[in-house]
Design a protein around this motif. Structure first.
Motif, mmCIF file in Angstrom:
data_model
loop_
_atom_site.group_PDB
_atom_site.id
_atom_site.type_symbol
_atom_site.label_atom_id
_atom_site.label_comp_id
_atom_site.label_asym_id
_atom_site.label_seq_id
_atom_site.Cartn_x
_atom_site.Cartn_y
_atom_site.Cartn_z
ATOM 1 N N GLU A 106 -9.762 33.207 -67.682
ATOM 2 C CA GLU A 106 -9.216 34.115 -68.688
ATOM 3 C C GLU A 106 -10.252 35.182 -69.084
ATOM 4 N N GLN A 107 -11.487 34.756 -69.267
ATOM 5 C CA GLN A 107 -12.563 35.692 -69.627
ATOM 6 C C GLN A 107 -12.809 36.706 -68.509
ATOM 7 N N ALA A 108 -12.846 36.231 -67.278
ATOM 8 C CA ALA A 108 -13.085 37.126 -66.138
ATOM 9 C C ALA A 108 -11.957 38.145 -66.009
ATOM 10 N N GLU A 109 -10.719 37.687 -66.166
ATOM 11 C CA GLU A 109 -9.582 38.602 -66.063
ATOM 12 C C GLU A 109 -9.585 39.624 -67.191
ATOM 13 N N SER A 110 -9.916 39.204 -68.388
ATOM 14 C CA SER A 110 -9.881 40.121 -69.529
ATOM 15 C C SER A 110 -11.024 41.134 -69.511
ATOM 16 N N SER A 111 -12.073 40.838 -68.754
ATOM 17 C CA SER A 111 -13.195 41.778 -68.676
ATOM 18 C C SER A 111 -13.260 42.467 -67.309
ATOM 19 N N ASP A 112 -12.149 42.427 -66.586
ATOM 20 C CA ASP A 112 -12.021 43.117 -65.292
ATOM 21 C C ASP A 112 -13.066 42.713 -64.263
ATOM 22 N N GLN A 113 -13.484 41.467 -64.296
ATOM 23 C CA GLN A 113 -14.392 40.935 -63.272
ATOM 24 C C GLN A 113 -13.519 40.330 -62.175
ATOM 25 N N LEU A 114 -12.954 41.214 -61.338
ATOM 26 C CA LEU A 114 -11.910 40.817 -60.409
ATOM 27 C C LEU A 114 -12.378 39.851 -59.330
ATOM 28 N N GLU A 115 -13.570 40.059 -58.798
ATOM 29 C CA GLU A 115 -14.067 39.145 -57.765
ATOM 30 C C GLU A 115 -14.293 37.745 -58.338
ATOM 31 N N ARG A 116 -14.879 37.680 -59.520
ATOM 32 C CA ARG A 116 -15.092 36.393 -60.177
ATOM 33 C C ARG A 116 -13.746 35.736 -60.491
ATOM 34 N N ALA A 117 -12.801 36.519 -60.976
ATOM 35 C CA ALA A 117 -11.480 35.985 -61.301
ATOM 36 C C ALA A 117 -10.790 35.434 -60.053
ATOM 37 N N GLU A 118 -10.967 36.094 -58.926
ATOM 38 C CA GLU A 118 -10.354 35.632 -57.677
ATOM 39 C C GLU A 118 -10.889 34.253 -57.279
ATOM 40 N N VAL A 119 -12.194 34.066 -57.389
ATOM 41 C CA VAL A 119 -12.811 32.780 -57.061
ATOM 42 C C VAL A 119 -12.356 31.711 -58.053
ATOM 43 N N LEU A 120 -12.367 32.039 -59.336
ATOM 44 C CA LEU A 120 -11.942 31.084 -60.354
ATOM 45 C C LEU A 120 -10.474 30.726 -60.207
ATOM 46 N N ARG A 121 -9.632 31.694 -59.868
ATOM 47 C CA ARG A 121 -8.203 31.429 -59.666
ATOM 48 C C ARG A 121 -8.022 30.420 -58.532
ATOM 49 N N ALA A 122 -8.779 30.576 -57.456
ATOM 50 C CA ALA A 122 -8.694 29.631 -56.339
ATOM 51 C C ALA A 122 -9.101 28.225 -56.785
ATOM 52 N N MET A 123 -10.110 28.141 -57.631
ATOM 53 C CA MET A 123 -10.557 26.839 -58.128
ATOM 54 C C MET A 123 -9.499 26.205 -59.047
ATOM 55 N N VAL A 124 -8.893 27.008 -59.902
ATOM 56 C CA VAL A 124 -7.838 26.513 -60.785
ATOM 57 C C VAL A 124 -6.647 26.045 -59.952
ATOM 58 N N ASP A 125 -6.284 26.827 -58.946
ATOM 59 C CA ASP A 125 -5.143 26.468 -58.102
ATOM 60 C C ASP A 125 -5.395 25.198 -57.298
ATOM 61 N N ALA A 126 -6.651 24.918 -56.972
ATOM 62 C CA ALA A 126 -6.998 23.729 -56.192
ATOM 63 C C ALA A 126 -7.141 22.483 -57.063
ATOM 64 N N ALA A 127 -7.133 22.644 -58.372
ATOM 65 C CA ALA A 127 -7.358 21.523 -59.293
ATOM 66 C C ALA A 127 -6.186 20.550 -59.295
ATOM 67 N N ALA A 128 -6.435 19.384 -59.849
ATOM 68 C CA ALA A 128 -5.436 18.314 -59.907
ATOM 69 C C ALA A 128 -4.550 18.423 -61.143
ATOM 70 N N PHE A 129 -4.440 19.622 -61.713
ATOM 71 C CA PHE A 129 -3.661 19.830 -62.930
ATOM 72 C C PHE A 129 -2.770 21.047 -62.772
ATOM 73 N N CYS A 130 -1.730 21.103 -63.597
ATOM 74 C CA CYS A 130 -0.882 22.291 -63.655
ATOM 75 C C CYS A 130 -0.495 22.533 -65.112
ATOM 76 N N GLN A 131 -0.015 23.721 -65.375
ATOM 77 C CA GLN A 131 0.361 24.090 -66.736
ATOM 78 C C GLN A 131 1.462 23.161 -67.239
ATOM 79 N N CYS A 132 1.389 22.808 -68.498
ATOM 80 C CA CYS A 132 2.375 21.911 -69.096
ATOM 81 C C CYS A 132 3.762 22.570 -69.064
ATOM 82 N N PRO A 133 4.748 21.861 -68.518
ATOM 83 C CA PRO A 133 6.093 22.436 -68.454
ATOM 84 C C PRO A 133 6.795 22.496 -69.811
#
Length: 76
Positions: free
Chosen positions: A24-51
């Motif tokens: 969220e911090q990377a996206e809000s501060s336009d750190q796009l490369e960092r956000a891309e790496v973090l997004r991949a890590m979030v997507d690979a995690a064993a969790f998902c957003q609460c339905p």
């Protein structure tokens, strides 16, 4: 993003929350490369957003599905 080794699957809830906050911090501060790496890590995690609460602050605190975390273990 460069071809890299597979990302480790985050299984610790505290680590996952920290990843989400860093993303969220990377996206809000336009750190796009960092956000891309973090997004991949979030997507690979064993969790998902609460339905139930959708990780919305006004609904998350009282959510019985995620117990206020805003995320749940990913179902296989």
């Amino acid at each position: 993003m460069m071809n890299a080794a597979p990302l480790p699957r985050t299984t610790d809830p505290d680590s996952f929350r920290a990843l989400c906050e860093a993303l969220e911090q990377a996206e809000s501060s336009d750190q796009l490369e960092r956000a891309e790496v973090l997004r991949a890590m979030v997507d690979a995690a064993a969790f998902c957003q609460c339905p139930e609460c959708d990780d919305k602050p006004d609904r998350r605190a009282e959510c019985a599905t995620c117990n206020g975390d805003g995320f749940v273990p990913e179902s296989d």
